[in-house]
Design an enzyme around this catalytic site. Structure first.
Site, short mmCIF file in Angstrom:
data_model
loop_
_atom_site.label_atom_id
_atom_site.label_comp_id
_atom_site.label_asym_id
_atom_site.label_seq_id
_atom_site.Cartn_x
_atom_site.Cartn_y
_atom_site.Cartn_z
CE LYS A 1 -3.97 0.53 0.56
NZ LYS A 1 -4.95 0.32 1.61
CD GLU B 1 -7.01 8.80 2.08
OE1 GLU B 1 -7.84 8.11 2.68
OE2 GLU B 1 -5.81 8.48 2.00
#
Ligand code: ARG
Length: 463
Positions: free
Chosen positions: A288, A295
């Protein structure tokens, strides 16, 4: 303070000091100490004016000036003892000034009130934020222009409903944000020009009988002029609301771009690679790379717009002039300003660092029958079909391609002619995404020639 039983600033008519809960709800020093530099600048300007108008002596003004400089250096050096009993930054500074210079300190507040003092301090603070806001926007605009210029003729899908609509150029997409953030910039500049008037000298609410010189203090503090109505000067906070609403609109723009970066950096899109400097990993999933900065920028609009709504609610329905409700203005603005500046800086860094993936953009641009409109337009131009009929023919060709599991340019000429006999091999020219993008030369359109004109125009305007 020697006597804690009543307040040294206004304790004359009080026999007892406040309840601890009263002190807790009343005090603003926990947050308004952020305006210390503005408070001292305002007091210095006021003291110099009082001396120039012979309301206090030059000696007293000089003692006040030196004392205030000492207080400022104590605050900046972290040695200043803030006291909740002294409520706010204004009284903390004045009390310390009294300790340092004695009696002349008591003359500083002549012809002034905390009401015009706080209005002045807060205006100066918000003005600094507007200047920082402008700087943050300019940096972001330059980063966007850099991306637009590097990929002015790269193609990508343009979306409506997040469904592939028509191919556009990467530069055009970047320049759409340049337009949005440039409007934010112009809102910042408008707000700054409108708010740059001095409340100082409005005193408590009605002005003062002392022969003060409001032009002089306004000029010393960099204001364009004194505010013309003393009641208005101490009671409105519209300048803070303009900051918050401008910040909210900008944060909304930031959130849309942040959302696109989240989508674009996903494994499904791969339109851009965000730099390691603006990403995080996962503690459990080794593969990841998360777009956390994007965000968080996306989320910031929540608290910034929240601050805007909160201050609107505080101000609505307040009778003129000052009410203590207005002390609730500062924390909202401080929090919104801090988070806005952080979001702008993070976005600028992400944009500067991000690597657009030309091949993924181009591959996606040609998927999803993105040149269907070009085909319909070709039919109108070359065969004279009415647009509605051309739309219908193109729809049938899209359905045919979908049935065969291919894209429009992969259909053979025979396939096409089976749907509409007048189609010729020239049609294939308009089915390519680069030709499609290059053909949209209307003013404001996506053709690289138009986009480059806009880039040049903005580079000149932003310097
Ligand atoms: N701390 C106060 C504020 O932020 C300063 C003004 C106080 N004025 C007064 N009349 N109590 O609004």
């Amino acid at each position: 303070m020697s006597d804690k039983s009543s307040n040294q600033m206004w304790g004359g008519r009080f026999a007892a000091g406040p309840d601890a809960i009263m002190e807790a709800i009343n005090a603003s020093i926990g947050f308004d100490q952020r305006m210390a530099a503005q408070d001292i600048a305002g007091s210095r300007a006021h003291a110099a004016m009082l001396a120039a108008t012979d309301i206090i002596t030059d000696n007293d003004a000089e003692a006040i000036r030196e004392g205030l400089l000492t207080v400022l250096s104590e605050i900046e050096g972290g040695t200043f003892q803030f006291s909740t009993a002294l409520e706010d930054i204004h009284m903390n500074v004045e009390a310390r000034l009294k300790e340092l210079i004695g009696d002349p300190a008591g003359r500083l507040h002549t012809g002034r009130s905390r009401n015009d003092q706080v209005a002045t301090d807060f205006r100066l603070w918000v003005r600094d934020q507007l200047d920082a806001f402008e700087g943050g926007l300019l940096a972001l605009l330059r980063a966007l222009l850099g991306q637009a210029e590097a990929g002015a003729d790269w193609v990508m899908p343009g979306f409506t409903h997040l469904q592939t609509a028509q191919p556009v150029s990467w530069g055009h997409h970047m320049m759409a944000y340049v337009e949005m953030f440039a409007r934010d910039l112009s809102r910042v500049r408008d707000a700054r020009a409108r708010m740059n008037e001095s409340p100082l000298g409005a005193a408590a609410l009605a002005g003062t009988g002392f022969a003060i010189d409001r032009e002089m203090t306004a000029e010393a503090l960099g204001f364009d002029r004194p505010m013309a109505n003393s009641l208005d000067a101490v009671s409105d906070r519209d300048f803070a609301l303009e900051f918050l609403s401008t910040a909210s609109i900008c944060a909304m723009h930031l959130s849309r771009f942040a959302e696109e970066l989240v989508i674009w950096s996903s494994a499904q899109f791969r339109f851009v690679t965000l730099s390691d400097r603006f990403s995080t990993g996962s503690s459990i999933m080794p593969q990841k790379k998360n777009p956390d900065a994007a965000e968080l920028i996306r989320a910031k609009v929540g608290r910034i717009f929240g601050a805007n709504v909160a201050l609107m609610m505080v101000m609505k329905g307040l009778p003129l002039t000052y009410s203590k409700d207005m002390q609730e203005d500062k924390e909202q603005v401080f929090d919104a300003a801090d988070n806005l500046m952080l979001a702008l800086a993070a976005m600028e860094g992400m944009v500067r660092d991000m690597a657009p993936n030309k091949h993924a953009l181009e591959g996606a641009a040609s998927a999803g029958f993105s040149t269907a409109t070009d085909l319909a337009d070709w039919l109108v131009r070359e065969t004279g079909l009415p647009f509605r009929d051309a739309h219908h023919v193109t729809g049938a060709l899209v359905a045919m391609a979908e049935g065969k599991g291919c894209d429009l340019p992969d259909l053979s000429l025979e396939d096409m002619q089976s749907v509409h006999a007048a189609i010729t091999a020239d049609v294939f020219d308009v089915l390519g995404v680069h030709n499609s993008v290059a053909s949209r030369t209307s003013y404001g359109g996506t053709a690289p020639v138009r986009v480059r004109e806009q880039i040049a125009r903005w580079k000149e305007r932003l310097g």
